[in-house]
Write a protein that holds these residues in place. Structure first.
Motif, PDB file in Angstrom:
ATOM      1  N   UNK A  52       0.829  -1.050   0.004  1.00 17.87           N
ATOM      2  CA  UNK A  52      -0.044  -0.112  -0.021  1.00 17.87           C
ATOM      3  C   UNK A  52       0.896   1.265   0.021  1.00 17.87           C
ATOM      4  N   UNK A  53       2.117   1.178   0.385  1.00 20.20           N
ATOM      5  CA  UNK A  53       2.944   2.358   0.514  1.00 20.20           C
ATOM      6  C   UNK A  53       4.228   2.138  -0.531  1.00 20.20           C
ATOM      7  N   UNK A  54       4.401   0.962  -1.141  1.00 24.23           N
ATOM      8  CA  UNK A  54       5.738   0.976  -2.060  1.00 24.23           C
ATOM      9  C   UNK A  54       5.205   1.637  -3.457  1.00 24.23           C
ATOM     10  N   UNK A  55       6.230   1.915  -3.946  1.00 26.18           N
ATOM     11  CA  UNK A  55       5.853   2.649  -5.423  1.00 26.18           C
ATOM     12  C   UNK A  55       5.561   1.508  -6.347  1.00 26.18           C
ATOM     13  N   UNK A  56       5.274   2.091  -7.638  1.00 22.82           N
ATOM     14  CA  UNK A  56       4.814   0.878  -8.241  1.00 22.82           C
ATOM     15  C   UNK A  56       5.824   0.163  -9.189  1.00 22.82           C
ATOM     16  N   UNK A  57       7.019   0.609  -8.913  1.00 26.81           N
ATOM     17  CA  UNK A  57       8.184  -0.088  -9.532  1.00 26.81           C
ATOM     18  C   UNK A  57       8.228  -1.347  -8.751  1.00 26.81           C
ATOM     19  N   UNK A  58       9.178  -2.406  -9.214  1.00 25.97           N
ATOM     20  CA  UNK A  58       9.284  -3.731  -8.492  1.00 25.97           C
ATOM     21  C   UNK A  58      10.149  -3.243  -7.437  1.00 25.97           C
ATOM     22  N   UNK A  59      10.010  -3.875  -6.266  1.00 22.11           N
ATOM     23  CA  UNK A  59      10.809  -3.632  -5.002  1.00 22.11           C
ATOM     24  C   UNK A  59      11.783  -5.120  -4.910  1.00 22.11           C
ATOM     25  N   UNK A  60      13.182  -4.646  -4.704  1.00 15.35           N
ATOM     26  CA  UNK A  60      14.215  -5.984  -4.632  1.00 15.35           C
ATOM     27  C   UNK A  60      13.774  -6.687  -3.064  1.00 15.35           C
ATOM     28  N   UNK A  61      13.637  -7.805  -3.311  1.00 13.58           N
ATOM     29  CA  UNK A  61      13.429  -8.688  -2.117  1.00 13.58           C
ATOM     30  C   UNK A  61      14.464  -8.561  -1.094  1.00 13.58           C
ATOM     31  N   UNK A  62      15.577  -8.335  -1.663  1.00 12.20           N
ATOM     32  CA  UNK A  62      16.922  -8.271  -0.918  1.00 12.20           C
ATOM     33  C   UNK A  62      16.751  -6.996  -0.371  1.00 12.20           C
ATOM     34  N   UNK A  63      16.269  -5.818  -0.654  1.00 14.40           N
ATOM     35  CA  UNK A  63      16.252  -4.710   0.047  1.00 14.40           C
ATOM     36  C   UNK A  63      15.266  -4.962   1.328  1.00 14.40           C
ATOM     37  N   UNK A  64      14.129  -5.506   1.117  1.00 11.45           N
ATOM     38  CA  UNK A  64      13.407  -5.945   2.239  1.00 11.45           C
ATOM     39  C   UNK A  64      14.147  -6.642   3.375  1.00 11.45           C
ATOM     40  N   UNK A  65      15.061  -7.653   2.856  1.00  8.53           N
ATOM     41  CA  UNK A  65      15.673  -8.337   3.926  1.00  8.53           C
ATOM     42  C   UNK A  65      16.737  -7.725   4.568  1.00  8.53           C
ATOM     43  N   UNK A  66      17.321  -6.660   3.861  1.00  6.16           N
ATOM     44  CA  UNK A  66      18.254  -5.821   4.490  1.00  6.16           C
ATOM     45  C   UNK A  66      17.931  -5.095   5.610  1.00  6.16           C
ATOM     46  N   UNK A  67      16.392  -4.777   5.569  1.00  9.99           N
ATOM     47  CA  UNK A  67      15.728  -3.901   6.887  1.00  9.99           C
ATOM     48  C   UNK A  67      15.275  -5.020   7.887  1.00  9.99           C
ATOM     49  N   UNK A  68      15.826  -5.905   7.837  1.00  4.84           N
ATOM     50  CA  UNK A  68      15.089  -7.098   9.069  1.00  4.84           C
ATOM     51  C   UNK A  68      15.683  -6.671  10.327  1.00  4.84           C
ATOM     52  N   UNK A  69      16.585  -5.762  10.608  1.00  2.25           N
ATOM     53  CA  UNK A  69      16.905  -5.209  11.910  1.00  2.25           C
ATOM     54  C   UNK A  69      16.069  -4.240  12.477  1.00  2.25           C
ATOM     55  N   UNK A  70      15.297  -3.578  11.594  1.00  3.60           N
ATOM     56  CA  UNK A  70      14.134  -2.607  11.855  1.00  3.60           C
ATOM     57  C   UNK A  70      13.117  -2.900  12.923  1.00  3.60           C
ATOM     58  N   UNK A  71      12.479  -1.884  13.522  1.00  2.00           N
ATOM     59  CA  UNK A  71      11.376  -2.049  14.449  1.00  2.00           C
ATOM     60  C   UNK A  71      10.320  -2.559  13.827  1.00  2.00           C
ATOM     61  N   UNK A  72      10.152  -3.625  13.232  1.00  2.00           N
ATOM     62  CA  UNK A  72       9.160  -4.404  12.280  1.00  2.00           C
ATOM     63  C   UNK A  72       8.126  -5.222  13.016  1.00  2.00           C
ATOM     64  N   UNK A  73       6.924  -5.118  12.943  1.00  2.00           N
ATOM     65  CA  UNK A  73       6.183  -6.016  13.663  1.00  2.00           C
ATOM     66  C   UNK A  73       6.216  -7.541  13.335  1.00  2.00           C
ATOM     67  N   UNK A  74       5.872  -8.234  14.566  1.00  2.00           N
ATOM     68  CA  UNK A  74       5.897  -9.826  14.267  1.00  2.00           C
ATOM     69  C   UNK A  74       4.411 -10.068  13.720  1.00  2.00           C
ATOM     70  N   UNK A  75       4.576 -11.286  12.705  1.00  2.00           N
ATOM     71  CA  UNK A  75       5.788 -11.941  12.402  1.00  2.00           C
ATOM     72  C   UNK A  75       6.588 -11.593  11.388  1.00  2.00           C
ATOM     73  N   UNK A  76       6.149 -10.480  10.489  1.00  2.00           N
ATOM     74  CA  UNK A  76       7.053  -9.936   9.419  1.00  2.00           C
ATOM     75  C   UNK A  76       8.429 -10.170   9.668  1.00  2.00           C
ATOM     76  N   UNK A  77       8.782  -9.447  10.899  1.00  2.00           N
ATOM     77  CA  UNK A  77      10.315  -9.336  11.328  1.00  2.00           C
ATOM     78  C   UNK A  77      11.177 -10.641  11.317  1.00  2.00           C
TER      79      UNK A  77
END
Length: 935
Positions: A372-397
């Motif tokens: 809902x918040x990403x741009x229309x261009x493809x998002x790299x799955x590796x980019x999302x994985x790089x943010x795994x140390x962020x304060x992301x809610x479970x169980x996504x984190x």
């Protein structure tokens, strides 16, 4: 003579038929066969070439197809029997079968070229071909017919979800053999568009721009000159008013997909509507083979034949295993659900989200919320994985930290048809834009907030925080399209806003100045007055980035105002001490703004004072500051002092870095500019010959730094009498600099001055006049009438008037004004002022005021001998003209000895064949010119 081998007999027969058909090109044969529906196969142009060369023997089906095609166009002589098509095909079949069991070599032919791989011909970032593409045959034919008949540009328009991108994708793969190059460009946002064109520039082997991205205008210009048959596809372009780069280019083809109907004002458009009913039914039954035709027809009618909705219902059925009767009942429920229809989107699209959320795991649901918040261009799955140390809610984190878990979540979304997984290059996820819009309208406020906060946390945690380091620039290219929709600039968390700050810095570093300016301006607007130390620092940095972008765009007054605003901000807030590093950086920018404004003494004072503020342990900053002081000295005409500093800098940069480090090489180029200022043109030429090729090899021929140094080469070539080379290089340099900075940037105007002087020296008075008038007007518009650069151009324009032999009084007026204003602004002993007064004396002499001219030459020489080397060609020119003035008044005895001595000295500096030496021997007046150094 031995009988021909079976393969040779087959190839000879085919070549004869090809000749009778008028020798159509291999591409034409392939293209025309694809348009026909009465032939049993299609044939690529490479296969046709293979058949005609005899390199191999393709399948009979392909042979039959080509034979039947050529037979339709074959011409026979009146005395020849015209064979029946079927008999001809039978004959070729017999020849083809005769080769079946032979192990003979192919017909002798030149070695074939390496086959062109599809991935080489279709480049950029195209979507993968949809193996289950159905329908749209009449649109494909119309699309190809429009482009092949000569239209340079076509836009596919229509509402979201009708399949514009799918149609464009199918077209490029189906007709790829018709083009030498197809390049797919994501066009919704400008940075990815520019980055894609920059990559195309590399593919076209354009001169490198080093770490900076190729100017888009250069790439499009190169395509105009290319002999390739090319096609650019700009996918999901916004309004043409916001996409000035997307315009017809007559030598190639451009295909645009857009929801904006205004593209009809730019070129022909093809409006893409919903499916025809039979296409909807075919798609449903292709995706879900168990659907009966009657049920498929019912589904298609309920969803209005919208292709995306049709496809989604098929995904819904396949993913859930819902029986068709239950699916139709559920579809009726969705169609009447106010929550699914309130936003105005096709109900089945919202209904798919209902169904998906009922069956997705929590991790997959939270992953979906990000879209809902990403741009229309493809998002790299590796980019999302790089943010795994962020304060992301479970169980996504936890899923981001465990590759199998995140892969499982991705598979769930794919199974429901909600995202597409793109494999090349790397793994990227993309959701259809319409789905993203539905998702934003359908999600509850809590889920929307969670998705936004999770995305912000991921991007903040993934941020490397090094926008100046080219090693991390691929990361910033990935992040760029995804920072706007989540409104990162307005986040309260500094680390989230820092993602935007670093993006603005990165965009400026790679040469995307407009985008950097827009992003920086948003940060400044959103920032406001903050309380914490980091918030205050953020405000200053955002303002600094905005000033830099504005300056690179030629908005000099705005950049200077922003620099002062940032310094004032720091003064108002005690969190910044007087020795804060930001203050040092801003003072350097302030000095640059003063130099651009022509206030060289003030700039020198700021840089000199700033040198004491630099941290003694920060050696690099100290070297940069000393370089800036040398720049000020060059602008002030104090070339000897600049030379001493630059000589030290060359030694220190080479000691600290490699000899071929860009900083060390640029320092050597600056040293060449100092030698030019000292009149030591041959030494400058030698140093440039040794250094400039290496510098270009390191940073790239089209890097702005290399382009600015190239202007020094233009100046030195002209001063040494290599006029033709100087003109050619100046023209190219002006063109290249303008591509980077635009027509009204100081760098473009400076090379314009150099071009005027080169054209004048070449005797091209027509172009010298036109260019002189243009540059003069532009300097006045950009800098003001009393700016040193404008006054320098005034001196050069007077020289053009003298060469024309026209209004000498106007030439005198210009030189008088320039001499007065330059003396006032820079001092009477400044080289610019001396040049203006020297040329004024020439005006007076040519107007018959020899006595006044003599007095002026004496005054100039008196100042020159105190402030310039006596071997400087401009000093010697004054000595020569002074001698000529004395001869004009008192006869040969009054000045001939001095003329002879000065001419000999000039010849020793420049050579006997130099135009100025020849002019002096012919007792013609010598003139001076001005070419300000870069700021």
């Amino acid at each position: 003579m031995p009988a021909p081998t079976p393969l040779r007999a087959l190839v000879d027969a085919l070549r004869d038929l090809h000749s009778r058909a008028g020798l159509p090109s291999r591409r034409k044969i392939s293209h025309d066969i694809r348009q026909r529906h009465d032939l049993r196969d299609t044939v690529s142009h490479e296969t046709v070439s293979t058949m005609l060369r005899g390199d191999s023997r393709p399948t009979w089906l392909k042979y039959e197809t080509v034979v039947r095609y050529l037979a339709d166009y074959a011409v026979y002589q009146p005395d020849e029997d015209v064979p029946d098509h079927n008999a001809l095909v039978a004959r070729f079949h017999h020849l083809w079968l005769a080769c079946e069991n032979t192990a003979e070599p192919a017909v002798p032919a030149p070695p074939p070229p390496e086959p062109v791989r599809t991935i080489d011909r279709v480049g950029g970032d195209p979507p993968p071909r949809n193996p289950k593409f159905v329908g749209r045959e009449h649109q494909l034919r119309a699309l190809h017919e429009i482009l092949r008949t000569g239209a340079p540009m076509l836009a596919l328009t229509g509402i979201g979800g009708v399949g514009k991108t799918q149609l464009a994708t199918e077209y490029i793969y189906r007709f790829r053999d018709e083009y030498d190059l197809i390049w797919w460009v994501p066009a919704e946002h400008t940075p990815p568009l520019r980055a894609s064109l920059a990559t195309l520039g590399t593919r076209l082997n354009l001169p490198r721009s080093g770490t900076m991205q190729q100017p888009s205008a250069q790439v499009l210009e190169e395509l105009k000159k290319s002999t390739l048959l090319w096609l650019l596809v700009f996918d999901n372009a916004r309004s043409p008013a916001h996409q000035p780069l997307i315009r017809p280019v007559a030598t190639g083809k451009i295909l645009v997909t857009s929801r904006d109907p205004d593209w009809r004002d730019v070129g022909p458009t093809l409006d893409i509507g919903v499916f025809e009913r039979h296409e909807s039914v075919k798609l449903l039954r292709t995706r879900a083979v168990t659907i009966e035709p009657r049920d498929a027809d019912t589904v298609a009618e309920k969803v209005g034949d919208l292709p995306l909705a049709v496809d989604q219902v098929a995904n819904w059925h396949v993913a859930t295993g819902t029986p068709m009767s239950s699916l139709l009942t559920r579809l009726d429920d969705v169609l009447t659900d106010p929550g699914a229809t309130a936003a105005g989107y096709p109900a089945p699209l919202a209904g798919a989200l209902y169904v998906a959320f009922e069956q997705l795991t929590a991790a997959a649901a939270q992953l979906l919320e990000l879209f809902a918040w990403l741009g229309a261009e493809p998002v790299w799955l590796a980019l999302l994985r790089r943010g795994r140390q962020g304060t992301v809610t479970e169980p996504l984190r936890s899923a981001l930290r465990q590759e199998p878990d995140i892969n499982a979540a991705v598979r769930e979304l794919r199974r429901h048809g909600l995202v597409t997984l793109l494999k090349v290059p790397g793994e990227r996820l993309q959701m259809h834009r319409v789905f993203q819009s539905v998702l934003r309208d359908w999600l509850s406020p809590d889920r929307l907030a969670r998705g936004r906060d999770n995305l912000r946390a991921i991007l903040a945690a993934a941020n490397p925080g090094e926008p100046d380091n080219p090693d991390f620039w691929p990361h910033y290219n990935e992040v760029g399209p995804h920072i706007h929709r989540a409104d990162l600039a307005a986040a309260s968390d500094f680390e989230v806003r820092r993602v935007v700050l670093d993006q603005a810095r990165f965009l400026n570093k790679v040469g995307h100045y407009e985008e950097s300016e827009a992003l920086s301006a948003q940060l400044v607007t959103e920032g406001g007055e903050q309380d914490s130390v980091v918030d205050h620092q953020f405000t200053v940095q955002a303002t600094r980035h905005l000033a830099n972008a504005s300056r690179n765009l030629g908005k000099y007054e705005e950049a200077a105002r922003l620099t002062r605003d940032a310094l004032d901000y720091m003064s108002r807030h005690p969190v910044f001490g007087k020795d804060h590093e930001y203050r040092t950086e801003l003072l350097g920018m302030l000095a640059l703004d003063l130099r651009i404004a022509g206030q060289y003494e003030k700039a020198l004072a700021v840089d000199t004072g700033n040198l004491d503020q630099v941290d003694p342990d920060d050696r690099e900053s100290g070297l940069v500051n000393r370089n800036n002081i040398a720049v000020n000295y060059r602008l002030l005409g104090r070339s000897a002092e600049a030379y001493r500093i630059d000589s030290d800098l060359v030694r220190e940069w080479e000691k600290d870095q490699r000899r071929d480090h860009p900083r060390a090489l640029l320092a050597r180029c600056n040293l060449a500019r100092d030698l030019y200022g000292l009149g030591r043109y041959r030494e400058a030429a030698t140093l440039l010959a040794d250094t400039l090729p290496v510098y270009r090899g390191v940073v790239g021929d089209m890097h702005p730094g290399a382009l600015l140094v190239t202007r020094i080469q233009v100046m030195v070539l002209r001063k040494l009498g290599h006029i033709g080379d100087a003109v050619r290089l100046a023209r190219k340099n002006q063109h290249d600099v303008e591509l980077w900075f635009g027509k009204h940037h100081e760098n473009t105007l400076n090379i314009g001055l150099s071009l005027v002087n080169a054209l004048l020296a070449d005797g091209d008075l027509g172009n010298a006049t036109l260019t002189s008038n243009t540059v003069q007007d532009d300097c006045a518009r950009v800098f003001g009438d009393d700016h040193p650069t404008t006054l320098a151009m005034l001196v050069n324009s007077a020289a053009v008037l003298r060469a024309l032999g026209g209004d000498m009084s106007e030439a005198r007026r210009r030189d008088e004004r320039a001499a007065t204003e330059l003396s006032r602004a820079l001092g009477a002993d400044h080289p610019y002022a001396l040049c203006a007064r020297h040329n004024l004396a020439v005006d007076l002499a040519m107007l018959g005021f020899e006595g006044r001219a003599l007095d002026e030459f004496k005054a100039v020489l008196d100042l020159s001998v105190r402030h310039r080397p006596t071997t400087h060609p401009d000093h010697l020119a004054t000595e020569i003209d002074l001698a000529l003035a004395r001869i004009a008044i008192g006869g040969p005895a009054a000045g001939l000895p001095a003329l002879t001595t000065a001419t000999a000295a000039l010849e020793a500096e420049l050579g006997a064949d130099h135009p100025n030496v020849v002019a002096a021997k012919e007792k013609r007046w010598l003139e001076c010119d001005i070419e300000p150094p870069a700021t």
